[in-house]
Write an enzyme that holds these catalytic residues in place. Structure first.
Site, PDB file in Angstrom:
ATOM      1  N   ASP A 202       0.840  -1.197   0.000  1.00 20.17           N
ATOM      2  CA  ASP A 202       0.000   0.000   0.000  1.00 20.17           C
ATOM      3  C   ASP A 202       0.884   1.260   0.000  1.00 20.17           C
ATOM      4  O   ASP A 202       0.681   2.179  -0.799  1.00 20.17           O
ATOM      5  CB  ASP A 202      -0.899  -0.041   1.250  1.00 20.17           C
ATOM      6  CG  ASP A 202      -1.704   1.222   1.429  1.00 20.17           C
ATOM      7  OD1 ASP A 202      -2.774   1.336   0.825  1.00 20.17           O
ATOM      8  OD2 ASP A 202      -1.250   2.102   2.184  1.00 20.17           O
ATOM      9  N   LYS A 206       1.643   4.418  -2.955  1.00 20.79           N
ATOM     10  CA  LYS A 206       1.604   5.851  -2.647  1.00 20.79           C
ATOM     11  C   LYS A 206       2.954   6.503  -2.939  1.00 20.79           C
ATOM     12  O   LYS A 206       3.013   7.639  -3.426  1.00 20.79           O
ATOM     13  CB  LYS A 206       1.194   6.048  -1.190  1.00 20.79           C
ATOM     14  CG  LYS A 206      -0.250   5.596  -0.941  1.00 20.79           C
ATOM     15  CD  LYS A 206      -0.549   5.413   0.525  1.00 20.79           C
ATOM     16  CE  LYS A 206      -1.986   4.996   0.754  1.00 20.79           C
ATOM     17  NZ  LYS A 206      -2.251   4.596   2.137  1.00 20.79           N
TER      18      LYS A 206
END
Ligand code: NAP
Length: 438
Positions: A202, A206
């Site tokens: 995750d 980003k």
């Protein structure tokens, strides 16, 4: 003020989508005033149509998301389904049928951002995704617009709330990794399958998005070096504490000193307790940006949750609606600098290495020689005998040796650690952690 409403299709009505719909309804008058025209929810695509969805007219619910985005009268499509497909096809179809798009989908943007931006540009439409990185925290727009006249050299971020919650618990309570993960799960901070968070996937998505925007270049998910945080132990926190540090899972995007390349990486790292990121507690996110003119900036807030994420989505909705009314588009992809992404081996930083060694004369000199042979300069060394240390095959009892290096390349450090493992007197490399933010 235009009276004809701008029509909005909402794809997904889960944690984020339901809050977007709620705020669109409860704040309708304010949104109208801020945009200069009313916005109307024209359809809501979901998977389970029978589910009762409070505050949403059942007549708006559909399971045919493709038909909804192809209607032709939709001005803005908000994609809050997540994942790669069908989100990618739906966003592409929405752009092709004349809608601007707002998305919260970090995985998709990190993987296919370039193609989606190209589709938006071709159609003269917007693609906005403030919510894709660090939830409520305004980050994409400040980097893309407010800092458009500056040169960003470094972005250092805590961009995953689950892992920050776990590491914060380990730091403040002395809990082990599993105990802290169990608490995060019980409190709803960690999902039943926490892999995407704890293994850094995750945060890596980003990091790819942030690096691309900060350095005006293309950085894909595959370009991001990634290490999870499952190996971090209570002993690592004890070592960090002795150095006046704590441990965070960091997303680090850097421009090389010569400005000719960039790196993007996600891994656990020690940072000094005096660094602003060290004070980011529980499931909060924060991103520290270093630029040439502005100096240091920190963005802090809630990185997840339905309502905080909806705040970022609605900010984008207002922006793209204003653009529609002005028959303009906002800034698209900026990748003109075309900088190569260097491999992890080229990253230069400091390291904290903890070794289990035989407690006998000459060991320190042997270890120091290995560091010198690999051009890694030692800053501090601390050797401690273990009263409970078992004797090795050579009869010497165990000691621990903690080495903190000066700045060195990751390749040099990796070579050093491999050579240390080959020494008879080194019984094991207990941990190796990068030291950042000094
Ligand atoms: P969620 O609660 O799982 O909701 C997903 C929604 O999409 C549900 O309403 C689901 O329908 C619908 N859906 C799934 N497959 C579909 C399909 N094939 N066609 C139409 N609808 C479909 O997810 P979320 O937490 O709201 O997250 C949405 C997006 O926001 C993701 O990209 C996520 O990464 C991003 N985001 C979330 C957060 C957060 O805190 N949750 C923070 C930042 C970014 P049903 O309701 O019928 O199941």
């Amino acid at each position: 003020m235009r009276t004809r409403p701008l029509k909005v299709a909402l794809l997904g009505c889960g944690n984020v989508g339901s809050e977007v719909a709620r705020i669109m309804t409860t704040q309708a008058d304010d949104l109208t005033a801020r945009i200069g025209a009313p916005v109307e929810l024209a359809g809501v695509a979901v998977r389970r149509p029978a589910l009762v969805r409070e505050g949403i007219d059942p007549a708006l619910i559909t399971t045919d998301a493709t038909a909804l985005v192809k209607r032709g009268d939709i001005d803005v499509v908000i994609e809050v389904i997540g994942g790669i497909e069908p989100a990618r096809s739906l966003i592409t179809a929405a752009l092709e049928h004349g809608a601007s798009v707002v998305s919260a989908n970090k995985a998709l943007i990190a993987q296919d951002g370039a193609a989606l931006h190209a589709a938006a540009e071709q159609q003269g439409r917007d693609l906005y995704y403030e919510a894709a990185v660090a939830g409520a925290i305004p980050l994409i727009r400040p980097l893309r617009e407010s800092m458009a006249g500056d040169v960003v050299n470094r972005v250092l971020g805590i961009v995953n709330g689950t892992t920050n919650f776990i590491l914060d618990k380990m730091d403040t309570t002395g809990a082990g990794y599993q105990e802290a993960l169990d608490e995060a799960t019980a409190l709803g901070y960690a999902e039943a399958d926490p892999t995407a968070d704890i293994e850094g996937f995750d945060a890596a998505a980003k990091a790819a998005i942030l690096a691309g925007i900060a350095f005006h270049t293309r950085v894909r998910l595959d370009d991001v070096y990634r290490e999870g945080m499952t190996e971090v132990t209570a002993a690592d926190f004890a070592s960090a504490r002795e150095m006046g540090c704590t441990i965070k899972l960091l997303a680090i995007c850097e421009r090389a000193a010569d400005g000719e390349s960039v790196t993007a990486r996600v891994h656990p790292a020690m940072i000094p307790r005096s660094h602003p990121l060290a004070s980011v507690r529980e499931a909060y996110n924060a991103v520290f940006v270093e630029s040439e003119a502005a100096g240091q900036l920190m963005f802090y807030g809630r990185g997840a949750g339905g309502s905080p994420t909806a705040s970022a989505v609605l900010g984008d909705l207002v922006a793209v609606c204003r653009n529609r009314l002005g028959e303009a588009t906002g800034p698209g992809e900026s990748a003109y600098s075309r900088l190569p992404v260097s491999p992890m081996g080229d990253v230069v930083t400091r390291y904290h290495i903890s070794l289990d060694v035989a407690d006998k004369p000459g060991v320190l000199a042997q270890v120091a020689t290995v560091f010198a042979e690999h051009d890694v300069s030692i800053d501090t060394v601390r050797q401690q005998s273990r009263p409970d240390g078992a004797a090795g095959a050579d009869g010497a009892s165990d000691a621990s040796l903690v080495v903190v290096t000066h700045r060195a390349s990751d390749a040099a450090l990796t070579g050093t650690v491999a050579a240390l493992r080959d020494l008879d007197t080194v019984r094991g490399v207990a941990s190796m952690m990068r030291v950042e933010g000094e």
